[in-house]
Motif scaffolding. Structure first.
Motif, PDB file in Angstrom:
ATOM      1  N   ALA A 170       0.910  -1.295  -0.194  1.00  0.00           N
ATOM      2  CA  ALA A 170      -0.170  -0.072   0.118  1.00  0.00           C
ATOM      3  C   ALA A 170       0.744   1.308   0.015  1.00  0.00           C
ATOM      4  CB  ALA A 170      -1.101  -0.019   1.245  1.00  0.00           C
ATOM      5  N   SER A 182      -7.623   8.344  -5.257  1.00  0.00           N
ATOM      6  CA  SER A 182      -7.838   7.058  -4.352  1.00  0.00           C
ATOM      7  C   SER A 182      -7.095   5.973  -4.299  1.00  0.00           C
ATOM      8  CB  SER A 182      -9.304   6.942  -4.369  1.00  0.00           C
ATOM      9  OG  SER A 182     -10.101   5.719  -3.921  1.00  0.00           O
ATOM     10  N   LYS A 229      -2.611   7.172   0.960  1.00  0.00           N
ATOM     11  CA  LYS A 229      -2.698   8.286   1.605  1.00  0.00           C
ATOM     12  C   LYS A 229      -2.996   7.704   3.277  1.00  0.00           C
ATOM     13  CE  LYS A 229      -5.668  10.437  -0.688  1.00  0.00           C
ATOM     14  NZ  LYS A 229      -6.126   9.595  -1.883  1.00  0.00           N
ATOM     15  N   THR A 230      -4.351   7.352   3.141  1.00  0.00           N
ATOM     16  CA  THR A 230      -4.846   6.733   4.540  1.00  0.00           C
ATOM     17  C   THR A 230      -3.886   6.014   5.120  1.00  0.00           C
ATOM     18  OG1 THR A 230      -7.031   7.018   3.668  1.00  0.00           O
ATOM     19  CG2 THR A 230      -6.649   5.669   5.597  1.00  0.00           C
ATOM     20  N   THR A 231      -3.487   5.101   4.679  1.00  0.00           N
ATOM     21  CA  THR A 231      -2.287   4.114   5.205  1.00  0.00           C
ATOM     22  C   THR A 231      -1.131   4.837   5.675  1.00  0.00           C
ATOM     23  OG1 THR A 231      -3.089   2.348   3.464  1.00  0.00           O
ATOM     24  CG2 THR A 231      -0.867   1.858   4.626  1.00  0.00           C
TER      25      THR A 231
HETATM   26  N1  ADP Z   1      -6.192  -3.565   5.317  1.00  0.00           N
HETATM   27  C1  ADP Z   1      -5.913  -3.617   4.136  1.00  0.00           C
HETATM   28  N2  ADP Z   1      -5.861  -4.836   3.655  1.00  0.00           N
HETATM   29  C2  ADP Z   1      -5.402  -5.022   2.384  1.00  0.00           C
HETATM   30  N3  ADP Z   1      -5.224  -3.840   1.451  1.00  0.00           N
HETATM   31  C3  ADP Z   1      -5.182  -2.762   1.914  1.00  0.00           C
HETATM   32  C4  ADP Z   1      -5.883  -2.504   3.187  1.00  0.00           C
HETATM   33  N4  ADP Z   1      -5.629  -1.168   3.594  1.00  0.00           N
HETATM   34  C5  ADP Z   1      -5.486  -0.381   2.451  1.00  0.00           C
HETATM   35  N5  ADP Z   1      -5.121  -1.366   1.543  1.00  0.00           N
HETATM   36  C6  ADP Z   1      -4.735  -1.082   0.281  1.00  0.00           C
HETATM   37  O1  ADP Z   1      -3.873  -0.336  -0.057  1.00  0.00           O
HETATM   38  C7  ADP Z   1      -3.817   0.946  -0.804  1.00  0.00           C
HETATM   39  C8  ADP Z   1      -3.815   2.084  -0.284  1.00  0.00           C
HETATM   40  O2  ADP Z   1      -4.947   2.283   0.302  1.00  0.00           O
HETATM   41  P1  ADP Z   1      -5.305   3.848   1.039  1.00  0.00           P
HETATM   42  O3  ADP Z   1      -4.186   3.852   1.967  1.00  0.00           O
HETATM   43  O4  ADP Z   1      -6.567   3.437   1.958  1.00  0.00           O
HETATM   44  O5  ADP Z   1      -5.554   4.659  -0.173  1.00  0.00           O
HETATM   45  P2  ADP Z   1      -6.134   6.377  -0.034  1.00  0.00           P
HETATM   46  O6  ADP Z   1      -6.188   6.684   1.405  1.00  0.00           O
HETATM   47  O7  ADP Z   1      -4.920   6.930  -0.667  1.00  0.00           O
HETATM   48  O8  ADP Z   1      -7.210   6.094  -0.818  1.00  0.00           O
HETATM   49  C9  ADP Z   1      -5.261   0.227  -1.649  1.00  0.00           C
HETATM   50  O9  ADP Z   1      -5.012  -0.381  -2.901  1.00  0.00           O
HETATM   51  C10 ADP Z   1      -6.012  -0.571  -0.866  1.00  0.00           C
HETATM   52  O10 ADP Z   1      -6.673  -1.480  -1.306  1.00  0.00           O
END
Ligand code: ADP
Ligand code: MG
Lengths: 283, 371
Positions: B41, B61, B65-67
């Motif tokens: 991620a 998206s 970012k969230t991660t």
């Molecule tokens: N708990 C998780 N398990 C598996 N994949 C995840 C998990 N959380 C996020 N991802 C994957 O990691 C990537 C980045 O996610 P995220 O950080 O939420 O992106 P954003 O906030 O930029 O939209 C995405 O492809 C998402 O599917």
């Protein structure tokens, strides 16, 4: 006409209630005040002493039933809450499998399930017999015909009714609320106590209602697992109706039990009313 | 014998690095295993956020970012790399022991608590004295303009109000950094713009480091001191808004931020010849890619002077947009260029659909990437 439509739509359920609840209750109320016997028939005499007599004779069983019901309910809560929690938060995408497993025993009749427990717990049965064979237990150790056996049976039989409503309320708790609490310096334990637990209380409330009432009134467990010394009020009512054919006493006892349970529920709801509970948890 | 420490001594552990950076990420990677496959991620993020800065993570998206933010808050542990808050390595520190607070995307307000209890939650956990809790919660509710709503439940409030409760609940703890994950995402446009200004004002007032996650480039451009543009778990460019806008480091950034025109070809002698015109790329040879912002281009009917980049084309679309007109101009090679023209003097347009025009701009407004 428009205005009446909602009431008309509600009519079938009102009819249902009238036919299957109000009419039998009224009939039973009437019988509870009659005197006589099966052969000569019963006549209405407004004999309120039926209640006093029945209670005087069977107060032990009534109190015992409430005690067993309460103990079993407490046990179900202690076992059921963690199970519900585990399925709701750790179940992942297998939640429905676990719920199905939980309900699986219901495909076997209630009485049969209880009788199987009788086999399992028999003095020389699979469990105790084996343990006695190994010398782990003394030869005169027994479980059947004890209050423990009855309470255990009640707990086992009604447990899913405790788990399901708690599960439903836990399932609705957004995991991000737990993260938010942790972000605001709460430990895992505090986050549970301040956020998850209060939000699951409506489920606990429903679970307790759904198990305490039937467990207290249940005749099967006491009969199959309890021997002679653990008779519950449900057994007495059954015997009075079906064996002694003393309908007035049986009806009076049924009404008394109902009244006690209703008062109990009312007090419980007032004291632990969900809103108050939530307020308290926020402190 | 150990000294009795006075109440205001700094933390016992000396900072690993003596800087005034609030948040440092060093080679941070986050891998998830989903359906038996390893998904990265976040693929290696290094950044350094200064004390008091308004820092944005911007990207489409799914770019991580969230991660990234959840690792800063402590909800996720990095698979690799180090996270430091104010010089202290917190990579293994749980969220409740970190001096940062988060505003969640959907607010995550406690539904069973009043506004007051929501806002006071963090202070109570830190065993703050009652009178101080009262003072600080009142003060905070005044800042977010919610005085008089203390007894309400979250569900009895509008989206904008809930948003402000969430902000107050985090800020009241005076964290050393505030993390905001698309905090305005659920609001409608008007409210969002009002809240952007509001957030900026609050940030100035409290002087706390803000880390702001958004996929909305306008939001990032207007609010941030610096922006990290992310794509597929990596930072494409980390710079102040003006630089990101004027000097995009990659074609992805150029395309993602604002509207931009991309021209490419082979340059000889510092000039890129294109469809009967020229693009000045001083000092460049060979394959180049040039981006030009629509508002930097001048549209004329006369051929411009020879010291600017100039391309001939045909107007294929004119859109009146209030404060400016937007033209789409087709070049001889078929490429389409967007031009914005300010409506400064009168409401007349320079050219109509189908007119032949010249596009021109100063050499310094060409941003050249590649060789
Ligand atoms: N708990 C998780 N398990 C598996 N994949 C995840 C998990 N959380 C996020 N991802 C994957 O990691 C990537 C980045 O996610 P995220 O950080 O939420 O992106 P954003 O906030 O930029 O939209 C995405 O492809 C998402 O599917
Ligand atoms: Mg996100």
């Amino acid at each position: 006409m428009r205005r009446l439509t909602p009431y008309l739509l509600a009519l079938p359920s009102w009819m249902w209630l009238a036919i299957f609840l109000v009419v039998p209750l009224a009939a039973m109320a009437s019988v509870s005040l009659q005197t006589g016997n099966v052969i000569d028939g019963f006549v209405m005499t407004f004999s309120f002493s039926n209640y006093g007599d029945a209670l005087g004779t069977y107060s032990t069983q009534l109190v015992r039933s409430l005690g067993y019901g309460a103990t079993a309910t407490a046990a179900m809560l202690l076992i059921g809450y963690p199970v519900a929690y585990w399925i709701a938060f750790k179940g992942g995408n297998r939640k429905s499998v676990y719920l199905f497993l939980l309900l699986l025993p219901f495909f076997v009749s209630f009485v049969l399930r209880t009788i199987s427990w009788g086999f399992l717990l028999a003095d020389d049965g699979i469990l105790l017999g084996t343990l006695k064979g190994w010398g782990v237990l003394s030869a005169d150790f027994h479980v059947l015909a004890t209050s423990f056996a009855v309470i255990a049976g009640l707990t086992y039989n009604w447990l899913p009714f405790m788990i399901l409503p708690i599960y439903v309320s836990l399932e609705r708790v957004d995991p991000r609320l737990v993260e938010a609490a942790q972000d605001l310096y709460a430990s895992r334990g505090t986050a549970f106590r301040k956020v998850v637990l209060p939000l699951s209380l409506p489920g606990v409330f429903a679970g307790v209602l759904m198990t305490f009432v039937p467990a207290t009134a249940d005749p099967v467990n006491a009969q199959v697992l309890g021997g002679t010394g653990n008779t519950m009020i449900g057994n007495i009512i059954q015997t009075e109706y079906l064996v002694n054919n003393d309908y007035p006493t049986a009806s009076a006892l049924s009404f008394t039990l109902m009244a006690v349970l209703l008062v109990g529920i009312f007090v419980y709801a007032r004291v632990l009313g969900t809103d108050n509970v939530l307020e308290a948890a926020a402190r | 014998m150990a000294e009795q420490s006075p109440p205001h001594t700094p933390p016992q552990t000396p900072p690993d690095t003596p800087t005034d950076s609030a948040i440092e990420l060093e080679g941070v990677v986050k891998e998830y295993v989903s359906h038996g496959e390893v998904v990265q991620a976040v693929k290696g993020v290094t950044l350094d956020i200064a004390e008091g800065e308004f820092f944005s993570l911007l990207g489409p998206s799914g770019c991580g970012k969230t991660t990234t933010m959840r690792m800063i808050a402590g909800f996720e542990e990095p698979s690799k790399g180090v996270i430091r808050l104010h010089g202290r390595d917190v990579t293994d520190v749980p969220p409740n022991k970190r001096d940062v607070n988060m505003v969640f995307q959907s607010y995550a307000l406690f539904p069973h608590m009043s506004v007051w209890d929501n806002v006071a939650f963090g202070l109570k956990q830190k065993k703050t004295p009652q009178d101080e809790i009262k003072r600080r919660v009142e003060e905070m509710l005044a800042i977010v303009d919610l005085t008089g709503r203390e007894k309400r439940r979250p569900r009895e409030m509008s989206g904008g109000q809930q948003q402000r409760v969430a902000l107050a609940r985090a800020l009241v703890n005076r964290p050393r950094a505030l993390l905001l994950d698309e905090p305005l995402g659920a609001l409608d446009l008007k409210l969002r713009q009002a809240m952007q200004l509001e957030l900026k004002r609050i940030q100035r007032e409290v002087g706390i480091t803000f880390v702001y996650v958004t996929h909305d480039q306008n939001e990032a451009l207007t609010m941030s001191d610096r922006i990290a543009v992310m794509k597929d778990g990596l930072i494409e460019q980390l710079a102040p808004p003006r630089e990101i806008y004027e000097r995009p480091a990659t074609t992805f950034v150029a395309g993602f931020i604002g509207t931009s025109n991309l021209l490419s070809g082979t340059a000889t002698g510092g000039v890129l010849k294109l469809g009967g015109g020229r693009v000045l790329v001083p000092g460049r040879e060979g394959e180049v890619a040039v981006t030009v912002r629509p508002e930097k281009i001048t549209l004329t009917t006369q051929e411009p002077a020879s010291d600017v980049s100039a391309l001939p084309g045909t107007v294929s679309e004119v859109v009146y947009l209030g404060t400016y007109n937007s033209y789409a101009v087709k070049l001889a090679d078929g490429a389409e260029i967007t031009v914005f023209e300010q409506n400064a003097h009168d409401a007349t347009v320079t050219a109509e659909r189908g007119d032949s025009v010249w596009l021109s701009w100063q050499a310094q407004h060409s941003y050249v990437m590649g060789s």
